[in-house]
Design a protein around this motif. Sequence first.
Motif: not given
Length: 279
Positions: A50-72
């Motif tokens: 039952g682990a439950d995590a909310t992830v806030t992921q940095q994305v580019g203009m197209g809405g997708t991640p990229f190498v080096g993008a930060k998350f919390e």
Amino acid sequence: MKLKKLITALALVGAAAMGSGAHAMVVQDAWTISALGTTTNNVGHLGMNGADATVTQQVGMGGTPFVGAKFEEFGQIFSINYVTENVPGFGDFGFPQNFAQPLDGFRFVFTGLSGVVTAYDAVTGAINYAFTPNVGSIKLQATSDGAASWVDMATLAMSGPSGGDLADFNGQAQTLGQSTILLNFLSFENGFDLDLFGPGSGYDDVKDLFMQIQLTNKISNPFAFAGACSFDNTALCAVGKVTSDGSADLLKVPEPGSVALIALGLLGLGAVNRRRVGK
């Protein structure tokens, strides 16, 4: 000549200890948990559900991640039981057991964990990520009243290497991934203790102990564009939720005796060299 052979042998033993990873951690078997006035013996490893995590992921203009993008991320692992010791090392198996009553539950609560994307496949959406060590807050808490209240038992810190993957960042619910997380104990609180049984199985300081958590992850709420990142209003972020299940093993750094053996080996090497120079 006999002295030289003895010194050489000691040097080789010490060198072998260094070569086998003197600082590698060792999985603990048949350990004991003391919490909220209870003692649970013969623990092999912990079960995580039952682990439950909310992830806030940095994305580019197209809405997708990229190498080096930060998350919390923040969340909790709110159902923890244990499997009794039956196989040395990581191989314990069996039906999860309840802790000694009235202790009826543990949970990990984490806030402010951070990391970066280490790989992203624009075709499949597969993503790999790594957590940043020593960032965020991690608490181990216990309850004895059916989760009506929780008491802090220990503080921990994210250690490295820790990270994982998702098969498709843009996937729908049930998209799978894996993660391996290494946590370092920093302090015990409110009477909490971990007792390691057996000759040479103790530890000098709580910071010698680690918890390695291995999880299978699933996207529960697909990532959706959310605008500016909560941790950087100049960056764009998507927010999603991930649920996980898995297990955790207790590890520790090598015994002081191993360090002494290495030191003895180094002394042996030095003595051999001195005798060679003196010839």
